[in-house]
Design a protein around this motif. Structure first.
Motif, PDB file in Angstrom:
ATOM      1  N   GLU A   1      10.344  15.573   0.334  1.00 57.77           N
ATOM      2  CA  GLU A   1      10.327  17.030   0.378  1.00 57.77           C
ATOM      3  C   GLU A   1       8.947  17.604   0.718  1.00 57.77           C
ATOM      4  OE1 GLU A   1      11.613  15.162  -1.995  1.00 57.77           O
ATOM      5  OE2 GLU A   1      13.706  15.770  -2.274  1.00 57.77           O
ATOM      6  N   ASP A   2       7.903  17.067   0.082  1.00 58.22           N
ATOM      7  CA  ASP A   2       6.547  17.573   0.304  1.00 58.22           C
ATOM      8  C   ASP A   2       5.745  16.724   1.285  1.00 58.22           C
ATOM      9  OD1 ASP A   2       6.869  19.637  -1.661  1.00 58.22           O
ATOM     10  OD2 ASP A   2       6.560  18.118  -3.220  1.00 58.22           O
ATOM     11  N   LEU A   3       6.118  15.467   1.403  1.00 56.28           N
ATOM     12  CA  LEU A   3       5.331  14.518   2.196  1.00 56.28           C
ATOM     13  C   LEU A   3       6.235  13.391   2.676  1.00 56.28           C
ATOM     14  CD1 LEU A   3       2.260  13.575   2.763  1.00 56.28           C
ATOM     15  CD2 LEU A   3       2.639  12.100   0.814  1.00 56.28           C
ATOM     16  N   ALA A   4       6.200  13.100   3.963  1.00 56.21           N
ATOM     17  CA  ALA A   4       6.924  11.941   4.502  1.00 56.21           C
ATOM     18  C   ALA A   4       5.991  10.741   4.457  1.00 56.21           C
ATOM     19  CB  ALA A   4       7.377  12.206   5.927  1.00 56.21           C
ATOM     20  N   LEU A   5       6.549   9.570   4.215  1.00 61.27           N
ATOM     21  CA  LEU A   5       5.729   8.371   4.079  1.00 61.27           C
ATOM     22  C   LEU A   5       6.398   7.203   4.796  1.00 61.27           C
ATOM     23  CD1 LEU A   5       3.160   7.302   2.686  1.00 61.27           C
ATOM     24  CD2 LEU A   5       4.588   6.711   0.741  1.00 61.27           C
ATOM     25  N   VAL A   6       5.601   6.474   5.592  1.00 65.15           N
ATOM     26  CA  VAL A   6       6.100   5.314   6.339  1.00 65.15           C
ATOM     27  C   VAL A   6       5.198   4.124   6.030  1.00 65.15           C
ATOM     28  CG1 VAL A   6       6.557   4.357   8.633  1.00 65.15           C
ATOM     29  CG2 VAL A   6       6.984   6.778   8.186  1.00 65.15           C
TER      30      VAL A   6
ATOM     31  N   LEU B   1       3.442   5.969  -2.719  1.00 62.85           N
ATOM     32  CA  LEU B   1       4.581   6.669  -3.329  1.00 62.85           C
ATOM     33  C   LEU B   1       4.276   7.036  -4.771  1.00 62.85           C
ATOM     34  CD1 LEU B   1       7.743   4.660  -2.152  1.00 62.85           C
ATOM     35  CD2 LEU B   1       7.254   7.063  -1.702  1.00 62.85           C
ATOM     36  N   ARG B   2       3.698   6.106  -5.504  1.00 63.75           N
ATOM     37  CA  ARG B   2       3.350   6.345  -6.902  1.00 63.75           C
ATOM     38  C   ARG B   2       2.279   7.433  -7.017  1.00 63.75           C
ATOM     39  NH1 ARG B   2       1.690   1.525 -10.745  1.00 63.75           N
ATOM     40  NH2 ARG B   2       3.737   1.796 -11.632  1.00 63.75           N
ATOM     41  N   ALA B   3       1.248   7.363  -6.174  1.00 62.05           N
ATOM     42  CA  ALA B   3       0.173   8.352  -6.213  1.00 62.05           C
ATOM     43  C   ALA B   3       0.686   9.750  -5.890  1.00 62.05           C
ATOM     44  CB  ALA B   3      -0.933   7.959  -5.243  1.00 62.05           C
ATOM     45  N   VAL B   4       1.593   9.833  -4.944  1.00 61.14           N
ATOM     46  CA  VAL B   4       2.174  11.133  -4.590  1.00 61.14           C
ATOM     47  C   VAL B   4       2.936  11.697  -5.782  1.00 61.14           C
ATOM     48  CG1 VAL B   4       3.912  12.257  -3.128  1.00 61.14           C
ATOM     49  CG2 VAL B   4       2.245  10.701  -2.114  1.00 61.14           C
TER      50      VAL B   4
ATOM     51  N   MET C   1       0.824  -1.185   0.000  1.00 60.51           N
ATOM     52  CA  MET C   1       0.000   0.000   0.000  1.00 60.51           C
ATOM     53  C   MET C   1       0.871   1.253   0.000  1.00 60.51           C
ATOM     54  SD  MET C   1      -3.129  -1.089  -0.105  1.00 60.51           S
ATOM     55  CE  MET C   1      -4.074   0.324   0.295  1.00 60.51           C
ATOM     56  N   ALA C   2       1.910   1.252   0.811  1.00 51.01           N
ATOM     57  CA  ALA C   2       2.760   2.441   0.894  1.00 51.01           C
ATOM     58  C   ALA C   2       3.498   2.677  -0.416  1.00 51.01           C
ATOM     59  CB  ALA C   2       3.740   2.309   2.059  1.00 51.01           C
ATOM     60  N   ILE C   3       3.872   1.611  -1.106  1.00 57.88           N
ATOM     61  CA  ILE C   3       4.537   1.767  -2.403  1.00 57.88           C
ATOM     62  C   ILE C   3       3.551   2.365  -3.407  1.00 57.88           C
ATOM     63  CG2 ILE C   3       5.596   0.511  -4.329  1.00 57.88           C
ATOM     64  CD1 ILE C   3       6.861  -1.317  -2.138  1.00 57.88           C
ATOM     65  N   GLY C   4       2.309   1.944  -3.353  1.00 58.02           N
ATOM     66  CA  GLY C   4       1.276   2.560  -4.178  1.00 58.02           C
ATOM     67  C   GLY C   4       1.084   4.022  -3.831  1.00 58.02           C
TER      68      GLY C   4
END
Length: 82
Positions: A18-23, A6-9, A1-4
């Motif tokens: 830079e604009d959004l942190a993701l874990v 990353l793609r959506a962002v 889900m998180a990899i998806g």
């Protein structure tokens, strides 16, 4: 889900971190390979299996349900959180 995510962002024209942190969660092998590397909470899959087997053996041998066991979930920091 998180990899998806990353793609959506990226498709939204934003940049991680830079604009959004993701874990993410699980620390699958792919998490280290996607750009930027995905910060994740790691799961001890072998530890889960060992704990589950021990619980089943306790239930069979002693006829009781063992107390829940909490395993560590270390944070693996990579590029997605800057």
């Amino acid at each position: 889900m998180a990899i998806g995510a990353l793609r959506a962002v990226a498709e939204a024209g934003l940049k991680v971190p830079e604009d959004l942190a993701l874990v993410g969660f699980d620390d699958i092998d792919l998490a280290a390979l996607v750009p930027p590397g995905l910060t994740t909470l790691a799961q001890d899959k072998a530890g889960f299996g060992t704990a589950a087997a021990a619980a089943v053996i306790t239930m069979i041998n002693e006829g009781v349900t063992p107390l829940p066991r909490i395993l560590p979930t270390p944070l693996v920091v990579r590029g997605s959180t800057g």
